[in-house]
Design a protein around this motif. Structure first.
Motif, mmCIF file in Angstrom:
data_model
loop_
_atom_site.group_PDB
_atom_site.id
_atom_site.type_symbol
_atom_site.label_atom_id
_atom_site.label_comp_id
_atom_site.label_asym_id
_atom_site.label_seq_id
_atom_site.Cartn_x
_atom_site.Cartn_y
_atom_site.Cartn_z
ATOM 1 N N ILE A 1 -32.514 0.327 -20.087
ATOM 2 C CA ILE A 1 -31.639 0.342 -21.080
ATOM 3 C C ILE A 1 -30.393 -0.533 -20.854
ATOM 4 C CG2 ILE A 1 -30.345 1.729 -22.754
ATOM 5 C CD1 ILE A 1 -32.787 3.754 -22.709
ATOM 6 N N CYS B 1 -34.212 0.662 -31.612
ATOM 7 C CA CYS B 1 -32.859 0.579 -31.438
ATOM 8 C C CYS B 1 -32.299 -0.054 -32.700
ATOM 9 C CB CYS B 1 -32.603 -0.111 -30.360
ATOM 10 S SG CYS B 1 -30.927 0.048 -29.982
ATOM 11 N N ASP C 1 -27.197 2.098 -26.203
ATOM 12 C CA ASP C 1 -27.901 3.104 -25.044
ATOM 13 C C ASP C 1 -29.228 3.265 -25.498
ATOM 14 O OD1 ASP C 1 -28.190 4.357 -22.765
ATOM 15 O OD2 ASP C 1 -28.097 6.578 -23.769
ATOM 16 N N CYS C 2 -29.749 2.037 -26.243
ATOM 17 C CA CYS C 2 -31.395 2.163 -26.639
ATOM 18 C C CYS C 2 -31.897 0.560 -26.646
ATOM 19 C CB CYS C 2 -31.334 2.692 -28.185
ATOM 20 S SG CYS C 2 -30.404 1.776 -29.216
#
Length: 461
Positions: free
Chosen positions: A150, A17, A167-168
Motif C-alpha cells: 500500500i 480504493c 492507505d488503500c
C-alpha cells in the motif's frame, strides 16, 4: 503476491480504493479490470500463462472552472523492475480501447521527490492527450508476479502536486528474496526462400536479493520434416544439445543475477530443408531456475510451406478456336498460397489470330511491352507474355486461367506451330511462407496449324 486472475463482475461496480477529490481530481483503483484479451478479472491479477501481472488505476477530473487538467503522475513500483518488463496502456473515457503510452522510471523526481524506499517512480506524461471533464484508466502489465504493498499515488496538475494517500492503493513491491522472471519472444524470418527461427529470452531478477548459479534450459520441439542447420547462441557459454530426435536443448549457467539486473539469451536456428509441404508448428519453453525460485515462458511459431503442380494443356473447338489452359494445383498437404506466373506465347509468321480472353491476366508484346488487344487481328511472328498476379491456390484445391484465341488465317504452306509455355511460378509474398516450387517448368502446350488444328497436349478434362 497478486492473486491469480479470476472472473470479476463489473455489475455492481465496486472499487477497492477511492481517493479524492482534491482540486477536482480523484484517484481510484477498481476491483475489476480488463485484460488485453478482453477478460474481466480481479485487480491486481497474475496470469500464469503470460507470466505477467496486471495493475489498473483510474483518474477522474471534473470540469469546474478552478480545476486544472493532469499534466503527469507517478505510481510507485518495485525498484528492481526493468523498463523492458513493463507495458503501460491508457484508455480515455468513451474510446473503448487501451493504447500503449510512453513512461519513465526513476527513484527521484524534481516534482514528486524521492520514491518510497525499495520503490521507483513509474511516471506518465499526459502530453495534451486529454484535458478535464474525463475519466482515464491506466493498465500496467509487468512481467512476473509481485507482492502487494500500500503506497500513495501522486499527480501534478498545473503547479500543484497532489498526493492521494488513502492507505488503500495496491502497488507492486519487490519480493524480499531474489525472484526470477522469464520473458521470451520468437519470430520467423523468410529470406530467399530460407526460414530462420529467432528467439530472444530475458531472464530477470525482480526480487531484492542476488540470485546465484542461475540455470537456463530451453527445449525446442522440431517437426521431423524439418532439417535444421548450424545454431547460433549468445552467450556462447550455453550448450546446444541435438542428441534427441525432434528436439533442440539449449542450456547452461547464467551465473549471478543481481536485483533489478537481467541476462539476455538469443539464438537463431536456420532451417535448411522441408521434406514436404504443410503447416509446421514449433513449440518451446524456456526455464530459468535458482535457489527457491524459477520462472518459464513459452512461445509457438508457425511456418507455412506451400507447393503446387502445374498443368499446361490445350483444347481445339469449332475448327478455329484454341483454348490454352493453365492449371495450378496444391500439392497435399500444402496450405493455400498466392502465386504469380509468367506465360509465353509464340505466334509464327504467316498466321493471323484474334485473342478473345486472357482470363483476367495481363498480356503484352515482347519486347515492346505494349498491351495485346482483344478481338484484333495479330499476324505473326509475335512473342507475347501473359502475366497473372495474386492467384489464390487453395489448400487441396486448384486455380485455372485461360488464353483463348481464334485462328483468322494461315498463309503458310505446310504446318506451323503455336507454342504456349508457362515459364515461371513464384509466390506473391515470398516473405510470408516457404515455396517448394511448381513442378517441372517450363510446361508447354502446342497447337499445329495446317488445313486443320491439332492440339499436341490435349486437356484431359
Amino acid at each position: 503476491m497478486a492473486d491469480t486472475a479470476r472472473p470479476c463482475s463489473l455489475i455492481p461496480y465496486t472499487v477497492g480504493c477511492c481517493c479524492g477529490p482534491q482540486n477536482g481530481i480523484s484517484a481510484i483503483q477498481p476491483d475489476c479490470q480488463e485484460l488485453p484479451n478482453g477478460e474481466v478479472v480481479n485487480n491486481p491479477a497474475y496470469v500464469e500463462d503470460l507470466n505477467s501481472s496486471f495493475w489498473s488505476y483510474k483518474f477522474l477530473t471534473d470540469c469546474a472552472g478552478t480545476t486544472r487538467a493532469i499534466s503527469n503522475f507517478v505510481i510507485p513500483i518495485c525498484q528492481s523492475i526493468h523498463s523492458s518488463n513493463i507495458i503501460v496502456e491508457e484508455k480515455l473515457d468513451g474510446t473503448g480501447s487501451f493504447t500503449q503510452v510512453p513512461f519513465t522510471l526513476s527513484t527521484t523526481d524534481p516534482n514528486f521527490g524521492a520514491a518510497p524506499s525499495g520503490f521507483q517512480w513509474l511516471k506518465v506524461e499526459v502530453s495534451g492527450r486529454y484535458d478535464k471533464g474525463i475519466s482515464v484508466e491506466y493498465r500496467l502489465t509487468l512481467v512476473g508476479n509481485y507482492p502487494e504493498a500500500i503506497q500513495p499515488i501522486k499527480v501534478k496538475a498545473a503547479t500543484s502536486v497532489i498526493t492521494f494517500n488513502c492507505d488503500c492503493f495496491l502497488v507492486p513491491e519487490c519480493n524480499p528474496e531474489g525472484k526470477l522472471a522469464v520473458n521470451k519472444e520468437s519470430s520467423v524470418t523468410i529470406v530467399n526462400n530460407k526460414a530462420t527461427l529467432n528467439y530472444s529470452v530475458r531472464v530477470s531478477n525482480i526480487g531484492n536479493a542476488a540470485l546465484n548459479n542461475v540455470q537456463f534450459l530451453d527445449t525446442i520441439f522440431i517437426p521431423s520434416q524439418l532439417t535444421i542447420g548450424t545454431i547460433t547462441v549468445n552467450p556462447n557459454t550455453l550448450v546446444v544439445d541435438r542428441s534427441t530426435v525432434g528436439q533442440v536443448k539449449i542450456s547452461g549457467n547464467l551465473g549471478t543475477i543481481n536485483p533489478g539486473a537481467f541476462v539476455d539469451v538469443t539464438y537463431t536456428i536456420p532451417i535448411n530443408n522441408f521434406s514436404q509441404p504443410g503447416i509446421y508448428t514449433i513449440n518451446n519453453t524456456a526455464l530459468a531456475t535458482a535457489l527457491n525460485t524459477s520462472s518459464s515462458d513459452s512461445t509457438e511459431l508457425t511456418i507455412n510451406v506451400a507447393e503446387v503442380s502445374t498443368i499446361k494443356c490445350c483444347i481445339v473447338s469449332d475448327r478455329n478456336h484454341v483454348d490454352f489452359r493453365i492449371l495450378l494445383l496444391a500439392v497435399p498437404p500444402s496450405p493455400s498460397v498466392l502465386v504469380d506466373f509468367k506465360d509465353g506465347l509464340f505466334i509464327p509468321a504467316g498466321i493471323t489470330v484474334q485473342f478473345t480472353d486472357f482470363s483476367g491476366c495481363n498480356a503484352s508484346f515482347v519486347p515492346s511491352g505494349n498491351p495485346v488487344p482483344l478481338d484484333t487481328n495479330i499476324t505473326g511472328p509475335a512473342n507475347i507474355l501473359v502475366t497473372c498476379t495474386e492467384l489464390n491456390v487453395p489448400s487441396d484445391g486448384a486455380v485455372a486461367r485461360h488464353v483463348r484465341m481464334r485462328i483468322i488465317s494461315d498463309s503458310v504452306v505446310g504446318t506451323s506451330t503455336i507454342s504456349n509455355s508457362i515459364t515461371d511460378v513464384t509466390p506473391t509474398n515470398p516473405g510470408a511462407q516457404i515455396f517448394l516450387g511448381a513442378g517441372t517448368l517450363p510446361a508447354t502446350a502446342e497447337v499445329q496449324v495446317n488445313l486443320s488444328l491439332d492440339c499436341l497436349n490435349p486437356c484431359p478434362f
